[in-house]
Design a protein around this motif. Structure first.
Motif, PDB file in Angstrom:
ATOM      1  N   ILE A 164      24.177  86.706  46.230  1.00  0.00           N
ATOM      2  CA  ILE A 164      25.441  85.796  46.323  1.00  0.00           C
ATOM      3  C   ILE A 164      25.372  84.981  44.962  1.00  0.00           C
ATOM      4  N   GLY A 165      26.369  85.130  44.164  1.00  0.00           N
ATOM      5  CA  GLY A 165      26.440  84.631  42.894  1.00  0.00           C
ATOM      6  C   GLY A 165      27.032  83.134  43.000  1.00  0.00           C
ATOM      7  N   ASN A 166      27.603  82.867  43.884  1.00  0.00           N
ATOM      8  CA  ASN A 166      28.233  81.515  44.131  1.00  0.00           C
ATOM      9  C   ASN A 166      27.208  80.761  44.883  1.00  0.00           C
ATOM     10  N   SER A 167      26.906  79.623  44.078  1.00  0.00           N
ATOM     11  CA  SER A 167      25.623  78.775  44.468  1.00  0.00           C
ATOM     12  C   SER A 167      26.080  78.037  45.832  1.00  0.00           C
ATOM     13  N   ALA A 168      27.408  77.537  45.787  1.00  0.00           N
ATOM     14  CA  ALA A 168      27.755  76.711  46.906  1.00  0.00           C
ATOM     15  C   ALA A 168      27.844  77.499  48.319  1.00  0.00           C
ATOM     16  N   LEU A 169      28.053  78.943  47.851  1.00  0.00           N
ATOM     17  CA  LEU A 169      28.250  79.754  49.112  1.00  0.00           C
ATOM     18  C   LEU A 169      26.881  80.092  49.560  1.00  0.00           C
ATOM     19  N   ARG A 170      26.024  80.341  48.551  1.00  0.00           N
ATOM     20  CA  ARG A 170      24.773  80.483  49.077  1.00  0.00           C
ATOM     21  C   ARG A 170      24.092  79.214  49.862  1.00  0.00           C
ATOM     22  N   ASP A 171      24.158  78.181  49.513  1.00  0.00           N
ATOM     23  CA  ASP A 171      23.785  77.062  50.139  1.00  0.00           C
ATOM     24  C   ASP A 171      24.352  77.143  51.557  1.00  0.00           C
ATOM     25  N   LEU A 172      25.573  77.480  51.780  1.00  0.00           N
ATOM     26  CA  LEU A 172      26.205  77.430  53.178  1.00  0.00           C
ATOM     27  C   LEU A 172      25.735  78.712  54.030  1.00  0.00           C
ATOM     28  N   TRP A 173      25.369  79.935  53.263  1.00  0.00           N
ATOM     29  CA  TRP A 173      24.600  80.881  53.622  1.00  0.00           C
ATOM     30  C   TRP A 173      23.297  80.407  54.483  1.00  0.00           C
ATOM     31  N   ASP A 174      22.646  79.682  53.472  1.00  0.00           N
ATOM     32  CA  ASP A 174      21.220  79.350  54.198  1.00  0.00           C
ATOM     33  C   ASP A 174      21.427  78.479  55.052  1.00  0.00           C
TER      34      ASP A 174
END
Lengths: 235, 235
Positions: free
Chosen positions: B140-150
């Motif tokens: 996931i390149g989008n860091s904000a989206l990755r935060d949500l993913w985690d």
DNA sequence: CCGCCCGTAGCTGCATACAGCTTGCACCGA
DNA sequence: TCGGTGCAAGCTGTATGCAGCTACGGGCGG
């Protein structure tokens, strides 16, 4: 002077100060200083800082201090698209139904917003945007989605506030149009419409933000004083 | 015995214990106790607790203690739909392109997952899921989206882990199928496909979770010992 | 025997003292 | 005059003492 406050209160106050650029990026915040101001010890202030740090609004460096974070282009580039998606979901994930109270509230906001077109006032604009945001937020039934709605709002508040002042006339006009669109959606009890109006407003802001940066270097093209001021809170 | 650790390390350890149900819901965690275990004072432990509280995994009550939160049906009802939406966005918001290293890693996971079909082991299943989650997250390149993913992963980890043990055979089979689907997407450098496979897996889990509750009262229909145990960590 | 009340143990929340780190300045030597 | 070094001030991070709150249990009265 040092009136006792709770952690939650101090958090709100400091959050507002950061978003309103009263604490501009790179401002040094000292635990002891805020502790004195709010009449408490460093311990609860540290809790406030930790929460702000998890929001990405401050960062502590051991032995140095706690700084308001810079407005990072890369961060906004990631957050804005997601914030738009969140807006699109407002009408999707179990929205609350609209009441006449909600409509009345926004009608009053519209009146005040029209006043901005005559004489723009940054603080008033901030208050109105704040009120509109939370009114819409209260209609989001999904608590997790509402958290995101608030979170991304605060994370991007500084930059749109800074940009709003650049072109006050356009800002006021867009804002009135946004409220009008929101009202249409609310009156139709069509929260999806409300969400899409929000999405479009966010998209406009994002475009403005992205126009402010050099796409190659990621540096801001022009930095207004409020964004660059590296002042200490003392003095 | 009390080896010094950092806040981040302690946070990870406690987070794992909560997600792995080693600290079941309603477990009482005492600051002093964990402080002794990790060879530090209560202060950094309090920071760990605060971070866990902001994740919704613990809650402190003054004068009583800090409890692992219950698995709240209403919370899952809100989080799961959002988590599915996040998965759908994986391939949408600036994904990183897939490398052979990523594929190799998942291939190895597939092999190990097949082992689960022969002999199910909850801990191994946890590790594999963990590894798959973070492998996908790294794309996931989008860091904000990755935060949500985690974030949503950790917030829902406990419940799927509890449910996975209910029907080990089905869990193992579904998991292998999920990895196979993921691999197909990765090999085609089609992260959208990967995201949709994840979405579907999440949807299946959500359905299983919702089948466990009484939709009127929101109470769990049957509570396995691990979910109800109200034990103190002492003893 | 049951219910109420009060005392006490133990926890969180807060205040404060201490340790470690970073930075800037002053001083010294070349 | 310039560069390097060491010291000191001030900050965050940590440890610890203290206050307030809660829950529990024993004792007392009905």
């Amino acid at each position: 002077m040092p009136e006792r406050s709770s952690v939650q209160q101090v958090y709100s106050v400091v959050l507002d100060r950061i978003c309103l650029l009263k604490y501009p990026p790179h401002t040094l915040l000292r635990e002891g200083e805020l502790a004195r101001e709010f009449g408490m010890s460093r311990t609860p202030i540290r809790e406030v800082f930790l929460r702000l740090a998890l929001m990405g609004l401050v960062a502590s460096r051991n032995g140095v201090g706690t700084f308001v974070t810079g407005m990072d282009y890369l961060g906004y580039r990631d957050i804005y698209p997601l914030r738009m998606k969140v807006a699109e979901l407002i009408g999707d994930l179990s929205p609350r139904s609209v009441t006449s109270r909600d409509i009345d509230r926004v009608v009053r906001l519209e009146e005040r917003a029209r006043g901005l077109q005559a004489a723009f006032d940054a603080r008033e604009y901030w208050d109105l945007n704040h009120a509109l945001h939370f009114t819409i937020g209260s209609l989001i039934g999904n608590s997790a989605l509402r958290d995101l709605w608030d979170r991304y709002y605060y994370q991007t508040a500084r930059i749109w506030y800074a940009i709003a002042e650049r072109d006050a006339a356009d800002t006021a006009e867009s804002f009135v149009a946004e409220i009008e669109g929101t009202l249409r959606g609310l009156r139709a009890d069509d929260l999806k419409a409300v969400g899409y109006v929000q999405r479009n407003g966010i998209a406009v802001t994002m475009r403005k933000v992205m126009e402010e940066v050099n796409p190659d270097t990621g540096e801001w093209l022009r930095e207004p004083p409020r964004l660059t001021a590296l002042r200490r809170t003392t003095g």
